[in-house]
Design an enzyme around this catalytic site. Structure first.
Site, PDB file in Angstrom:
ATOM      1  N   GLY A 251       0.565  -1.228   0.076  1.00  0.00           N
ATOM      2  CA  GLY A 251      -0.084   0.012  -0.026  1.00  0.00           C
ATOM      3  C   GLY A 251       0.810   1.276  -0.162  1.00  0.00           C
TER       4      GLY A 251
ATOM      5  N   VAL B 296      -0.262   7.175   3.688  1.00  0.00           N
ATOM      6  CA  VAL B 296       0.476   6.539   5.102  1.00  0.00           C
ATOM      7  C   VAL B 296       1.703   5.783   4.707  1.00  0.00           C
ATOM      8  CG1 VAL B 296       0.072   5.016   7.035  1.00  0.00           C
ATOM      9  CG2 VAL B 296      -1.748   6.782   6.278  1.00  0.00           C
TER      10      VAL B 296
ATOM     11  N   PRO C  36     -11.618   1.422   3.822  1.00  0.00           N
ATOM     12  CA  PRO C  36     -12.721   2.434   3.719  1.00  0.00           C
ATOM     13  C   PRO C  36     -14.166   1.852   4.453  1.00  0.00           C
ATOM     14  CG  PRO C  36     -12.628   1.330   1.589  1.00  0.00           C
ATOM     15  CD  PRO C  36     -11.582   0.619   2.685  1.00  0.00           C
TER      16      PRO C  36
ATOM     17  N   THR D 106      -5.714   1.404   9.525  1.00  0.00           N
ATOM     18  CA  THR D 106      -6.634   1.436  10.843  1.00  0.00           C
ATOM     19  C   THR D 106      -7.716   0.285  10.624  1.00  0.00           C
ATOM     20  OG1 THR D 106      -5.973   3.681  11.308  1.00  0.00           O
ATOM     21  CG2 THR D 106      -7.950   2.994  12.283  1.00  0.00           C
TER      22      THR D 106
ATOM     23  N   CYS E 234      -9.867   9.971   7.638  1.00  0.00           N
ATOM     24  CA  CYS E 234      -9.972   8.923   8.694  1.00  0.00           C
ATOM     25  C   CYS E 234     -10.927   9.261   9.807  1.00  0.00           C
ATOM     26  CB  CYS E 234      -8.407   9.215   9.541  1.00  0.00           C
ATOM     27  SG  CYS E 234      -7.210   8.379   8.528  1.00  0.00           S
ATOM     28  N   PHE E 235     -11.251  10.578  10.234  1.00  0.00           N
ATOM     29  CA  PHE E 235     -12.020  11.049  11.435  1.00  0.00           C
ATOM     30  C   PHE E 235     -13.282  10.248  11.041  1.00  0.00           C
ATOM     31  CE2 PHE E 235     -10.255  15.050  13.085  1.00  0.00           C
ATOM     32  CZ  PHE E 235      -8.979  14.350  13.527  1.00  0.00           C
TER      33      PHE E 235
ATOM     34  N   ARG F 262     -10.411  13.845   0.391  1.00  0.00           N
ATOM     35  CA  ARG F 262     -11.281  12.864   0.683  1.00  0.00           C
ATOM     36  C   ARG F 262     -12.100  13.569   2.110  1.00  0.00           C
ATOM     37  NH1 ARG F 262      -7.274   8.061   1.633  1.00  0.00           N
ATOM     38  NH2 ARG F 262      -5.973   9.455   2.311  1.00  0.00           N
TER      39      ARG F 262
HETATM   40  C1  UDX Z   1      -4.596   3.519   4.670  1.00  0.00           C
HETATM   41  C2  UDX Z   1      -5.747   3.120   5.395  1.00  0.00           C
HETATM   42  O1  UDX Z   1      -6.992   3.479   4.692  1.00  0.00           O
HETATM   43  C3  UDX Z   1      -6.070   3.921   6.571  1.00  0.00           C
HETATM   44  O2  UDX Z   1      -7.164   3.073   7.645  1.00  0.00           O
HETATM   45  C4  UDX Z   1      -4.796   3.714   7.647  1.00  0.00           C
HETATM   46  O3  UDX Z   1      -4.928   4.669   8.667  1.00  0.00           O
HETATM   47  C5  UDX Z   1      -3.625   4.209   6.948  1.00  0.00           C
HETATM   48  O4  UDX Z   1      -3.414   3.620   5.509  1.00  0.00           O
HETATM   49  P1  UDX Z   1      -3.966   5.844   3.037  1.00  0.00           P
HETATM   50  O5  UDX Z   1      -2.554   5.561   3.159  1.00  0.00           O
HETATM   51  O6  UDX Z   1      -4.355   7.259   3.231  1.00  0.00           O
HETATM   52  O7  UDX Z   1      -4.738   5.306   4.398  1.00  0.00           O
HETATM   53  O8  UDX Z   1      -4.901   5.062   1.742  1.00  0.00           O
HETATM   54  P2  UDX Z   1      -4.463   5.067   0.331  1.00  0.00           P
HETATM   55  O9  UDX Z   1      -3.876   6.443   0.098  1.00  0.00           O
HETATM   56  O10 UDX Z   1      -5.976   4.691  -0.360  1.00  0.00           O
HETATM   57  O11 UDX Z   1      -3.640   3.928   0.018  1.00  0.00           O
HETATM   58  C6  UDX Z   1      -3.974   2.626   0.060  1.00  0.00           C
HETATM   59  C7  UDX Z   1      -3.088   2.040  -1.126  1.00  0.00           C
HETATM   60  O12 UDX Z   1      -3.215   0.654  -1.098  1.00  0.00           O
HETATM   61  C8  UDX Z   1      -3.618   2.317  -2.612  1.00  0.00           C
HETATM   62  O13 UDX Z   1      -2.359   2.933  -3.247  1.00  0.00           O
HETATM   63  C9  UDX Z   1      -4.000   0.938  -3.030  1.00  0.00           C
HETATM   64  O14 UDX Z   1      -3.829   0.968  -4.595  1.00  0.00           O
HETATM   65  C10 UDX Z   1      -3.039  -0.053  -2.369  1.00  0.00           C
HETATM   66  N1  UDX Z   1      -3.874  -1.369  -2.377  1.00  0.00           N
HETATM   67  C11 UDX Z   1      -5.060  -1.366  -1.970  1.00  0.00           C
HETATM   68  C12 UDX Z   1      -3.039  -2.506  -2.626  1.00  0.00           C
HETATM   69  O15 UDX Z   1      -1.756  -2.308  -2.978  1.00  0.00           O
HETATM   70  N2  UDX Z   1      -3.553  -3.629  -2.535  1.00  0.00           N
HETATM   71  C13 UDX Z   1      -4.712  -3.775  -2.272  1.00  0.00           C
HETATM   72  O16 UDX Z   1      -5.002  -5.043  -2.234  1.00  0.00           O
HETATM   73  C14 UDX Z   1      -5.584  -2.672  -2.057  1.00  0.00           C
HETATM   74  C1  UDX Z   2      -6.052  12.870  11.538  1.00  0.00           C
HETATM   75  C2  UDX Z   2      -5.310  12.806  12.831  1.00  0.00           C
HETATM   76  O1  UDX Z   2      -4.909  13.839  12.960  1.00  0.00           O
HETATM   77  C3  UDX Z   2      -3.825  11.791  12.543  1.00  0.00           C
HETATM   78  O2  UDX Z   2      -3.363  11.498  13.807  1.00  0.00           O
HETATM   79  C4  UDX Z   2      -4.423  10.674  12.113  1.00  0.00           C
HETATM   80  O3  UDX Z   2      -3.495   9.586  11.656  1.00  0.00           O
HETATM   81  C5  UDX Z   2      -5.354  10.643  10.839  1.00  0.00           C
HETATM   82  O4  UDX Z   2      -6.419  11.555  10.929  1.00  0.00           O
HETATM   83  P1  UDX Z   2      -5.813  14.309   9.261  1.00  0.00           P
HETATM   84  O5  UDX Z   2      -6.932  13.731   8.768  1.00  0.00           O
HETATM   85  O6  UDX Z   2      -4.560  14.397   8.202  1.00  0.00           O
HETATM   86  O7  UDX Z   2      -5.095  13.545  10.595  1.00  0.00           O
HETATM   87  O8  UDX Z   2      -5.845  15.675   9.655  1.00  0.00           O
HETATM   88  P2  UDX Z   2      -6.000  16.743  11.080  1.00  0.00           P
HETATM   89  O9  UDX Z   2      -5.054  17.727  10.903  1.00  0.00           O
HETATM   90  O10 UDX Z   2      -6.452  15.685  12.162  1.00  0.00           O
HETATM   91  O11 UDX Z   2      -7.270  17.460  10.610  1.00  0.00           O
HETATM   92  C6  UDX Z   2      -8.603  16.724  10.354  1.00  0.00           C
HETATM   93  C7  UDX Z   2      -9.615  17.843  10.029  1.00  0.00           C
HETATM   94  O12 UDX Z   2     -10.103  18.414  11.232  1.00  0.00           O
HETATM   95  C8  UDX Z   2      -9.491  18.656   8.901  1.00  0.00           C
HETATM   96  O13 UDX Z   2     -10.584  18.790   8.078  1.00  0.00           O
HETATM   97  C9  UDX Z   2      -9.149  20.004   9.869  1.00  0.00           C
HETATM   98  O14 UDX Z   2      -9.403  21.380   9.125  1.00  0.00           O
HETATM   99  C10 UDX Z   2     -10.091  19.717  10.774  1.00  0.00           C
HETATM  100  N1  UDX Z   2      -9.874  20.641  12.108  1.00  0.00           N
HETATM  101  C11 UDX Z   2      -8.844  20.309  12.730  1.00  0.00           C
HETATM  102  C12 UDX Z   2     -10.709  21.527  12.427  1.00  0.00           C
HETATM  103  O15 UDX Z   2     -11.497  22.107  11.920  1.00  0.00           O
HETATM  104  N2  UDX Z   2     -10.315  22.419  13.564  1.00  0.00           N
HETATM  105  C13 UDX Z   2      -9.114  22.061  14.466  1.00  0.00           C
HETATM  106  O16 UDX Z   2      -9.014  22.848  15.261  1.00  0.00           O
HETATM  107  C14 UDX Z   2      -8.447  20.963  13.879  1.00  0.00           C
END
Ligand code: UDX
Ligand code: UDX
Length: 455
Positions: free
Chosen positions: A8, A12, A89, A128, A272-273, A342
């Site tokens: 993946g 992340v 997802p 996650t 994520c949230f 997203r």
């Molecule tokens: C992922 C998870 O969604 C999240 O729950 C976790 O907290 C961190 O890892 P993210 O890295 O943001 O988050 O996901 P995404 O950018 O969609 O990357 C996943 C990758 O896995 C994609 O590039 C997809 O092509 C790949 N994938 C998916 C594989 O290589 N093999 C599979 O079978 C499915």
């Molecule tokens: C979050 C977590 O912070 C991270 O630890 C986890 O691994 C993945 O999910 P991320 O989604 O990348 O990370 O961004 P984050 O900075 O947490 O913001 C999430 C959303 O909350 C954004 O849309 C941001 O604009 C909003 N936000 C954040 C607010 O509206 N107010 C704030 O005070 C902080």
């Protein structure tokens, strides 16, 4: 030499592995993905994700001890430690649709690891996952009985987008969950050693597997809850002329509450949230904990309310009709410093504006390509414009949805002069100098503050 594989190459997996490779010269790191285009981009000068500082880290390690490939089987066969960082997802079908995590990609990975492995592996959950997923993973991996040993660990990632490199370089903590057995603890130690190359020992926490899995869901639920809590208060501020910025500052100086994550906004987004809270809600329901499920569900409901409330306010303030009016959205990413859209509040807001027959013009320094995909079904009603000045030309209203730094220093006099009068400005992030905008002539509406009007 220890060989690490990550399945993946997403938001992340990519940055995390690049940092591990940068800090561990004695470890070879390979990142695989089924998506050929993504891998090609990781191997090019045009990385698939925008993340400040990422280019430098990748350039330093790539080709030395960091490799990107689509050869999943070879990667599995050679690895000592396998991180699984594929997407999980929210399920869109069947049992638990709209709430439970869709584990199909993750399970396919487990089966592939079982099929291809001929040597012992440590398998690390980076995605996650619902609590107790490791037990399912162990059952799949042990079903082969090929004389190969698999130790499953949980190692959730806490990096936030936009600050991924800084978060990885200097994490508040690294969390590693494993079994208390001697074999489990040996596996935990192997992973501790990887992180100990740059993270102080006291920041590497080790727990049992289930605590680690649950801590990730809980961390995101608590963070999102803070945003929903302050956003709920912003609605009350608008009704009472209290100022949400002043309230946030006043409560945040209490060291028990703390100042971070109290910025009222148009709503939280990101991959994520919402997904993780719904996952938590589903888990609670599964264990018959209805009240606990409802408690956390409210955090997501409050967020949707905040997004809809923003559009409702625009409509009300613009004389209860926005049909045919041009509305320019400054920013589409779910937060600044990322091209990721997203679950961005901008998606729902655009759709709500279109439902009122408004004309929507979207600008964003990094996220326009993703915006086009998100809105593909309504694209003929939306204009995508990289230049913020052109986006605002002839507009009745400008709405700031992402707190990009460059939006602070735009020439708002020039923007005002090019707009239809009376000109409205809605600041969904309380990001701009409202008094200065009011002085220019805008009718300014922000989150949780009294409006500054001329009409
Ligand atoms: C992922 C998870 O969604 C999240 O729950 C976790 O907290 C961190 O890892 P993210 O890295 O943001 O988050 O996901 P995404 O950018 O969609 O990357 C996943 C990758 O896995 C994609 O590039 C997809 O092509 C790949 N994938 C998916 C594989 O290589 N093999 C599979 O079978 C499915
Ligand atoms: C979050 C977590 O912070 C991270 O630890 C986890 O691994 C993945 O999910 P991320 O989604 O990348 O990370 O961004 P984050 O900075 O947490 O913001 C999430 C959303 O909350 C954004 O849309 C941001 O604009 C909003 N936000 C954040 C607010 O509206 N107010 C704030 O005070 C902080």
């Amino acid at each position: 030499m220890t060989k690490i594989l990550c399945i993946g190459a997403g938001y992340v997996g990519g940055p995390t592995m690049a940092m591990i490779a940068k800090k561990n010269l004695d470890v070879e790191v390979t990142v695989v993905d089924i998506n050929q285009q993504r891998i090609d981009e990781w191997n090019s000068d045009n990385l698939p994700i925008y993340e400040p500082g990422l280019d430098e880290v990748v350039k330093e390690a790539r080709g030395r001890n960091l490799f990107f490939s689509t050869d999943v089987d070879k990667g599995i066969a050679e690895a000592d430690i396998i991180f699984v960082s594929v997407n999980t997802p929210t399920k869109t079908f069947g049992h638990g649709a709209g709430c439970a995590a869709d584990l199909q990609f993750w399970e396919k990975c487990a089966r592939r690891i079982l099929e291809v492995s001929t040597t012992d592996k440590i398998v690390v959950e980076k995605s996650t996952l619902p609590v107790r997923t490791a037990a399912a993973m162990e059952r799949i991996l042990e079903s082969g009985k090929k004389g190969v040993r698999f130790d499953v660990l949980s190692n959730p990632e806490f990096l936030a987008e936009g600050t991924a490199i800084a978060d990885l370089d200097n994490p508040d903590r690294i969390l590693i969950g494993g079994h208390p057995t001697p074999e489990g603890q040996k596996a935990v130690q192997a992973l501790v050693d990887v992180y100990a190359a740059w993270v102080p020992k006291e920041r590497i926490l080790t727990t049992n597997l289930w605590s680690s899995e649950l801590s990730k869901l809980t961390a995101n639920a608590f963070l999102a809850q803070r945003v929903s809590s302050i956003n709920s208060i912003s609605a009350l501020c608008e009704a009472t002329e209290a100022d949400v910025g002043e309230v946030a500052h006043a409560i945040g100086t209490d060291s028990r509450i703390g100042p971070k994550f109290l910025k009222a906004s148009v709503g939280f987004g990101g991959s994520c949230f919402k997904k993780d809270i719904l996952n938590l809600v589903y888990l609670c329901q599964t264990y018959g904990l209805t009240e606990v499920a409802e408690y956390w569900h409210q955090v997501v409901k409050m967020n949707e309310y905040q997004e809809r409330r923003f559009v409702a306010r625009m409509l009300k303030e613009m004389f209860n009709t926005i049909a045919g009016k041009r509305i320019a959205l400054l920013g589409f990413a779910f937060k600044a410093d990322t091209g990721d859209t997203r679950e961005s509040p901008a998606i729902l807001i655009t759709r709500e504006l279109l439902a009122e027959n408004a004309e929507v013009i979207i600008t964003d320094p990094q996220a326009l390509e993703h915006a086009k995909i998100d809105l593909a079904d309504v694209a003929e009603h939306v204009t995508f414009e990289p230049d913020p000045y052109k986006a605002a030309e002839g507009a009745h209203a400008v709405a700031l949805l992402t707190e990009w730094k460059e939006y602070k220093t735009l020439d708002y006099q020039k923007i005002f002069d090019s707009m239809v009068q009376p000109a409205f400005l809605f600041d969904g992030r309380n990001h701009l100098d409202h008094a200065a905008l009011h002085e220019i002539g805008f009718n300014v509406y922000s989150i949780g503050k009294a409006p500054l009007k001329h009409i």
